[in-house]
Design an enzyme around this catalytic site. Structure first.
Site: not given
Ligand code: PLP
Length: 382
Positions: A71-72, A152, A180, A200-202, A238, A329
Site C-alpha cells: 500500500g505504501t 484505518n 482498508q 495491500s494484500a496482507h 524482478t 497528542c
Molecule cells: N494505507 C492505509 C489506509 C493503511 O491502513 C495501510 C497499512 O496500514 C497502508 C496504506 C500501507 O500499506 P502497506 O502496509 O502495504 O505498506
C-alpha cells in the site's frame, strides 16, 4: 486458550488457500519472468494471469493494474506520478490520512513540487466536509485530491462516489487509498471516478510485501522505479511472483466470500459495541459506527480516563488479546495518533482499535469483554 487476534486492520492471517497456491508456485516454479525461455515464460504467465484476475474483479483492464510492494508504495506512486503527470501545483487531502499519503504530500510541498497543500475539514467522527471540498476545488487551480475510502483507525467511510463526481466536475485528479476496503467491498472502477486506487494484500489474508495500484488508462504516468522494464516499464525490479499469485488468490477469495463475511463480521462488531456500552461505564466510540457509514472490520473504542491509560493495551496483551491503541497528542508531550488528534479526540482518554476478520468468533469477544471490564475496574480514576 489461544491468543485472540483483533488487530486485523494492521494485518491479517494468511488464508490457507492462499498458502497452498503460493507453496505450489514456490515449489514448482523458479524462472525469472523476464527470461525468454520456457521457464521464464511460464512464470510470466502466472503474473499475467494474476493481473487479469485482479483487473476482472475491479472491472478494469489488465494494463491498468501495476503490482507493487504494498500500500505504501502504491500510495507513493499514485501521488508522485499523478502530480508529476499533469504538473499539478495544488493538492487536497485531510489531516486523518494514512502516513503513506500524509507524509508523501508533505514532502512534495517541502520540495516545492507542489506549492499549496489544502486540508479538507473533517468532523469529530472523521467525516469529510464535502461542501468544503467543493470550495477548495472551486477556489484553486486544477488539483490533486487524495482521500481515503475507510479510515484505518476509525473505520469512518468516505463517500468516494461523491468525491469522484466533484473531482470530475472540477477536472481534478483523484487518488483514493482503498487499502482498508479492498476485499471488504466491491470496487468497480468503471463506476468509481477515481484515477488511482490501491491495495495491500496482507490486509485481506494475503501475503505481506505485495499490493497493486490501479491507474486509469487515461492517465499517462512516468516510471516510479528505474532499472528494468518490468510492469510495462513503470516499476523496474524482478517481480514478487509468489506474492502476486498470493494476492490474486486472496482477492478472489475475498470477493467470493464477501457477503458471508460481511454479515458475520458486522455481527461481531455490533455485539462488541453493545456489550461494551452496556457493561463498561464511560465507554464511547471514535468515528462513525453505523453500518452504512463505517467499515465493518473496525471498532475504535474510547475508554474513561484512568490512572494507567498506557497500560490498557499492555494488559490486554498479557491477557492474550492483540489489539491496537492510541490517543490524541496531549500538548505535544507524546506522539499520539494524528488521526485522533485530527478529530480533536479527548487526549486524556485512551483508545483501543479492535479490528475483526472472518476468523474471529463471538466467544472470543465474550472473553475480551470480561478482560476489559476487569482492567478498567482496576485502573479507573476515582
Ligand atoms: N494505507 C492505509 C489506509 C493503511 O491502513 C495501510 C497499512 O496500514 C497502508 C496504506 C500501507 O500499506 P502497506 O502496509 O502495504 O505498506
Amino acid at each position: 486458550m489461544e491468543r485472540i487476534y483483533l488487530d486485523n486492520a494492521a494485518t491479517t492471517p494468511l488464508d490457507k488457500d492462499v498458502i497452498t497456491e503460493m507453496v505450489d508456485v514456490m515449489t514448482n516454479y523458479f524462472g525469472n519472468p523476464s527470461s525468454i525461455h520456457a521457464q521464464g515464460r511460464e512464470v510470466r504467465t502466472l503474473i499475467e494471469k494474476a493481473r487479469k484476475n485482479v483487473a476482472t474483479l475491479l472491472n478494469a483492464v489488465p494494463s491498468e493494474i501495476f503490482f507493487t510492494s504494498g500500500g505504501t508504495e502504491a500510495d507513493n506512486m499514485a501521488i508522485r506520478s499523478g502530480i508529476a503527470a499533469y504538473g499539478l501545483k495544488h493538492a487536497i487531502t485531510s489531516k486523518i490520512e494514512h502516513h503513506a499519503v500524509e507524509q508523501t504530500l508533505g514532502i512534495l510541498l517541502k520540495q516545492g513540487i507542489i506549492d499549496k497543500l489544502s486540508y479538507v475539514n473533517v468532523d469529530s467522527k472523521g467525516n469529510v466536509d464535502y461542501n468544503h471540498l467543493e470550495e477548495l476545488l472551486q477556489n484553486n487551480e486544477r488539483s490533486f485530491v487524495s482521500l481515503m475510502h475507510a479510515n484505518n483507525e476509525l473505520g469512518t467511510l468516505t463517500n468516494i462516489e461523491l468525491v469522484g463526481d466533484l473531482c470530475e466536475q472540477y477536472n481534478a485528479i483523484f487518488h483514493c487509498d482503498t487499502v482498508q476496503t479492498m476485499g471488504h467491498y466491491t470496487h468497480d472502477v468503471k463506476k468509481l471516478k477515481a484515477h488511482f486506487i490501491v491495495c495491500s494484500a496482507h490486509k485481506l489474508h494475503g501475503p505481506k510485501g505485495v499490493g497493486f495500484i490501479y491507474v486509469n488508462h487515461k492517465i499517462k504516468i512516468n516510471p516510479m522505479m528505474y532499472g528494468g522494464a518490468q510492469e510495462r516499464n513503470m516499476r523496474g525490479g524482478t517481480e514478487n511472483v509468489y506474492g502476486i499469485v498470493g494476492l490474486s488468490k486472496a482477492l478472489s477469495t475475498a470477493y467470493a466470500e464477501m457477503n458471508l463475511h460481511q454479515e458475520h463480521i458486522q455481527g461481531l462488531k455490533n455485539y462488541l459495541m453493545e456489550r461494551l456500552m452496556n457493561e463498561v461505564s464511560g465507554v464511547s466510540f471514535n468515528g462513525e459506527t453505523e453500518a452504512d457509514k463505517s467499515l465493518y472490520t473496525v471498532l475504535n473504542v474510547s475508554f474513561p480516563e484512568m490512572d494507567m491509560a498506557d497500560m490498557l493495551l499492555f494488559n490486554l496483551d498479557i491477557n492474550g488479546i492483540s489489539a491496537s491503541g492510541g490517543s490524541a497528542c496531549s500538548s505535544g508531550s507524546n506522539i499520539g495518533s494524528h488521526v485522533l488528534t485530527g478529530i480533536l479526540a479527548d487526549p486524556g482518554r485512551p483508545s483501543i482499535r479492535f479490528s475483526f476478520s472472518k476468523y474471529n468468533t463471538k466467544e472470543e469477544l465474550d472473553f475480551v469483554v470480561e478482560k476489559v471490564r476487569e482492567i478498567v475496574a482496576q485502573n479507573i480514576t476515582v
